[in-house]
Write a protein that holds these residues in place. Structure first.
Motif, PDB file in Angstrom:
ATOM      1  N   VAL A  81       0.835  -1.199   0.000  1.00 28.28           N
ATOM      2  CA  VAL A  81       0.000   0.000   0.000  1.00 28.28           C
ATOM      3  C   VAL A  81       0.869   1.248   0.000  1.00 28.28           C
ATOM      4  O   VAL A  81       1.734   1.426   0.863  1.00 28.28           O
ATOM      5  CB  VAL A  81      -0.924   0.002   1.237  1.00 28.28           C
ATOM      6  CG1 VAL A  81      -1.744   1.283   1.292  1.00 28.28           C
ATOM      7  CG2 VAL A  81      -1.838  -1.216   1.200  1.00 28.28           C
ATOM      8  N   LYS A  82       0.619   2.116  -0.961  1.00 32.39           N
ATOM      9  CA  LYS A  82       1.322   3.389  -1.032  1.00 32.39           C
ATOM     10  C   LYS A  82       0.728   4.335   0.012  1.00 32.39           C
ATOM     11  O   LYS A  82      -0.487   4.529   0.057  1.00 32.39           O
ATOM     12  CB  LYS A  82       1.193   3.987  -2.430  1.00 32.39           C
ATOM     13  CG  LYS A  82       2.229   5.023  -2.785  1.00 32.39           C
ATOM     14  CD  LYS A  82       2.096   5.399  -4.264  1.00 32.39           C
ATOM     15  CE  LYS A  82       3.304   6.165  -4.748  1.00 32.39           C
ATOM     16  NZ  LYS A  82       3.188   6.468  -6.196  1.00 32.39           N
ATOM     17  N   ALA A  83       1.573   4.900   0.846  1.00 28.00           N
ATOM     18  CA  ALA A  83       1.110   5.758   1.943  1.00 28.00           C
ATOM     19  C   ALA A  83       1.950   7.026   1.986  1.00 28.00           C
ATOM     20  O   ALA A  83       3.108   7.054   1.532  1.00 28.00           O
ATOM     21  CB  ALA A  83       1.211   5.021   3.276  1.00 28.00           C
ATOM     22  N   ARG A  84       1.364   8.073   2.543  1.00 27.01           N
ATOM     23  CA  ARG A  84       2.095   9.322   2.766  1.00 27.01           C
ATOM     24  C   ARG A  84       2.628   9.284   4.187  1.00 27.01           C
ATOM     25  O   ARG A  84       1.863   9.360   5.166  1.00 27.01           O
ATOM     26  CB  ARG A  84       1.168  10.527   2.572  1.00 27.01           C
ATOM     27  CG  ARG A  84       1.895  11.864   2.495  1.00 27.01           C
ATOM     28  CD  ARG A  84       2.709  11.971   1.238  1.00 27.01           C
ATOM     29  NE  ARG A  84       3.324  13.304   1.062  1.00 27.01           N
ATOM     30  CZ  ARG A  84       4.234  13.565   0.143  1.00 27.01           C
ATOM     31  NH1 ARG A  84       4.640  12.630  -0.694  1.00 27.01           N
ATOM     32  NH2 ARG A  84       4.750  14.785   0.038  1.00 27.01           N
ATOM     33  N   PRO A 105       2.170   6.958  15.925  1.00 29.21           N
ATOM     34  CA  PRO A 105       1.580   7.871  14.940  1.00 29.21           C
ATOM     35  C   PRO A 105       1.761   9.338  15.270  1.00 29.21           C
ATOM     36  O   PRO A 105       1.745  10.177  14.366  1.00 29.21           O
ATOM     37  CB  PRO A 105       0.094   7.476  14.961  1.00 29.21           C
ATOM     38  CG  PRO A 105      -0.124   6.907  16.333  1.00 29.21           C
ATOM     39  CD  PRO A 105       1.152   6.182  16.668  1.00 29.21           C
ATOM     40  N   GLU A 106       1.965   9.666  16.554  1.00 28.86           N
ATOM     41  CA  GLU A 106       2.135  11.071  16.901  1.00 28.86           C
ATOM     42  C   GLU A 106       3.465  11.631  16.389  1.00 28.86           C
ATOM     43  O   GLU A 106       3.598  12.834  16.136  1.00 28.86           O
ATOM     44  CB  GLU A 106       2.027  11.282  18.417  1.00 28.86           C
ATOM     45  CG  GLU A 106       3.009  10.484  19.247  1.00 28.86           C
ATOM     46  CD  GLU A 106       2.477   9.112  19.648  1.00 28.86           C
ATOM     47  OE1 GLU A 106       3.026   8.534  20.619  1.00 28.86           O
ATOM     48  OE2 GLU A 106       1.530   8.619  18.995  1.00 28.86           O
ATOM     49  N   ASP A 107       4.457  10.761  16.220  1.00 32.26           N
ATOM     50  CA  ASP A 107       5.751  11.197  15.701  1.00 32.26           C
ATOM     51  C   ASP A 107       5.891  10.946  14.200  1.00 32.26           C
ATOM     52  O   ASP A 107       6.696  11.608  13.537  1.00 32.26           O
ATOM     53  CB  ASP A 107       6.888  10.470  16.429  1.00 32.26           C
ATOM     54  CG  ASP A 107       6.994  10.858  17.896  1.00 32.26           C
ATOM     55  OD1 ASP A 107       6.399  11.884  18.276  1.00 32.26           O
ATOM     56  OD2 ASP A 107       7.665  10.134  18.654  1.00 32.26           O
ATOM     57  N   MET A 151       1.020   8.610   9.263  1.00 27.05           N
ATOM     58  CA  MET A 151       1.013   7.709   8.106  1.00 27.05           C
ATOM     59  C   MET A 151      -0.393   7.699   7.525  1.00 27.05           C
ATOM     60  O   MET A 151      -1.313   7.132   8.120  1.00 27.05           O
ATOM     61  CB  MET A 151       1.433   6.299   8.542  1.00 27.05           C
ATOM     62  CG  MET A 151       2.865   6.210   9.057  1.00 27.05           C
ATOM     63  SD  MET A 151       3.209   4.712  10.016  1.00 27.05           S
ATOM     64  CE  MET A 151       2.798   5.260  11.681  1.00 27.05           C
ATOM     65  N   ALA A 152      -0.578   8.342   6.379  1.00 27.25           N
ATOM     66  CA  ALA A 152      -1.902   8.521   5.792  1.00 27.25           C
ATOM     67  C   ALA A 152      -2.094   7.605   4.598  1.00 27.25           C
ATOM     68  O   ALA A 152      -1.278   7.586   3.670  1.00 27.25           O
ATOM     69  CB  ALA A 152      -2.096   9.975   5.384  1.00 27.25           C
ATOM     70  N   LEU A 210      -2.842   5.605  10.008  1.00 27.18           N
ATOM     71  CA  LEU A 210      -2.434   4.398  10.727  1.00 27.18           C
ATOM     72  C   LEU A 210      -2.040   4.725  12.165  1.00 27.18           C
ATOM     73  O   LEU A 210      -1.389   5.737  12.431  1.00 27.18           O
ATOM     74  CB  LEU A 210      -1.261   3.726  10.031  1.00 27.18           C
ATOM     75  CG  LEU A 210      -1.547   2.946   8.745  1.00 27.18           C
ATOM     76  CD1 LEU A 210      -0.256   2.333   8.231  1.00 27.18           C
ATOM     77  CD2 LEU A 210      -2.590   1.863   8.984  1.00 27.18           C
ATOM     78  N   GLY A 211      -2.426   3.843  13.061  1.00 21.79           N
ATOM     79  CA  GLY A 211      -2.062   4.007  14.462  1.00 21.79           C
ATOM     80  C   GLY A 211      -0.685   3.486  14.791  1.00 21.79           C
ATOM     81  O   GLY A 211      -0.283   3.451  15.960  1.00 21.79           O
ATOM     82  N   GLY A 212       0.056   3.100  13.775  1.00 26.67           N
ATOM     83  CA  GLY A 212       1.406   2.591  13.964  1.00 26.67           C
ATOM     84  C   GLY A 212       1.784   1.686  12.806  1.00 26.67           C
ATOM     85  O   GLY A 212       0.920   1.119  12.130  1.00 26.67           O
ATOM     86  N   ALA A 213       3.074   1.562  12.550  1.00 27.16           N
ATOM     87  CA  ALA A 213       3.584   0.626  11.551  1.00 27.16           C
ATOM     88  C   ALA A 213       5.023   0.298  11.911  1.00 27.16           C
ATOM     89  O   ALA A 213       5.699   1.058  12.608  1.00 27.16           O
ATOM     90  CB  ALA A 213       3.501   1.211  10.135  1.00 27.16           C
TER      91      ALA A 213
END
Length: 306
Positions: free
Chosen positions: A119-122, A187-189, A192-193, A200-203
């Motif tokens: 998945v392509k994400a920003r 995700p706060e640092d 990831m959209a 995203l809540g994390g990756a």
């Protein structure tokens, strides 16, 4: 004509077989790597990944069924007897793990399915640096560094448990002498959209243990592609040229399969003071996290049941 094969899309060559093409060809859009195809994966607004729509291959995902029109991703995975999205691990790729042919090579070589949503994400906060490690595959790979506030498009691969184990092993996270640790980015640092609107809540991300190569100003060096990188590194170090030759071709040929020489090259980066901190080691934990996508709650509001 089947125009979604890796060959038709120009995605069929793996850096493990052709080191000077590292990091290999990345797709231009999100898709499902399935067998020898990269199938279009379309985002569905305000829906999590399981409900994104994926085109079917000729013959469909289930033996004996025809492929007629796009289907939800989880339907496709279930039909193909693959792990569903919610039980997979989202992993950000900064190098060859965003190359479908490289992933296929890693998985198929060990008898594991290479069916992987890509998945392509920003992604904000991740730069594409250079590993302080010479690989016996014949290249110097990419490695992430922290770039607060800077956004770029990156691929996130959704790996099942067996696939994650293979990638973990290739990055050496369980090896005391390995090069990487796997971290779960907050995700706060690192916003990831996804194209669906989900944040995203994390990756997960693989972070080098010894830092990344620096440029002339002392800042992390960006990876410009393997041939150019090796040309620059060789021009800067007489000792590196003595051991690995004068050209990228000689470097790749001498490094490939020669663990002892690669270890010397890796130590030389340290001895010549070429390394700097990636800014990402603060996210390393004693043991790597094992949280799957279903348990990583979105950082924004997604409708119930999505």
């Amino acid at each position: 004509m089947d125009d979604r094969t890796l060959e038709a899309l120009g995605l069929s060559e793996a850096p493990r077989e052709h080191p000077l093409i590292y990091p290999g060809a990345w797709p231009v859009e999100s898709g499902l790597l399935h067998q020898n195809r990269f199938l279009r994966l379309k985002a569905m607004e305000n829906r999590r990944l399981a409900k994104w729509m994926v085109e079917q291959p000729p013959g469909g995902f289930r033996p004996g069924k025809s492929g007629d029109g796009p289907v939800p991703l989880n339907y496709a995975l279930r039909s193909a007897n693959q792990t569903l999205v919610g039980d997979r691990y989202p992993v950000i790729s900064v190098g060859s793990n965003a190359c479908p042919a490289q992933l296929r090579h890693k998985m198929n070589g060990l008898g594991v399915s290479s069916t992987i949503p890509m998945v392509k994400a920003r992604v904000t906060g991740i730069g594409l640096g250079v590993s302080g490690h010479v690989s016996s595959l014949g290249y110097v790979s990419a490695s992430p560094f922290h770039t607060p506030g800077v956004s770029r498009d990156l691929f996130i691969t959704w790996l099942d448990a067996a696939q994650l184990e293979i990638v973990d092993a290739s990055e050496g996270i369980s090896d005391p002498d390995g090069g990487y640790d796997r971290v779960l980015l907050p995700p706060e640092d690192f916003p990831m959209a996804l194209d669906s609107g989900e944040l995203l809540g994390g990756a997960y991300l693989y972070v080098h243990r010894y830092g990344v190569l620096r440029d002339g100003s002392g800042e992390p060096r960006t990876h410009p592609g393997e041939r150019r990188l090796l040309t620059e590194l060789l021009s800067e170090s007489p000792q590196l040229r003595e051991w690995f030759g004068d050209t990228p071709e000689e470097f790749a040929s001498r490094a490939r399969g020669n663990e002892q020489l690669c270890e010397k090259g890796t130590r030389l980066f340290v001895d010549e003071g070429r390394l700097t901190d990636s800014g990402l080691r603060q996210y390393v934990t004693a043991e790597p996290a094992t949280t799957v996508y279903d348990d990583i709650h979105p950082a924004n509001s997604v409708p119930t049941g999505a």
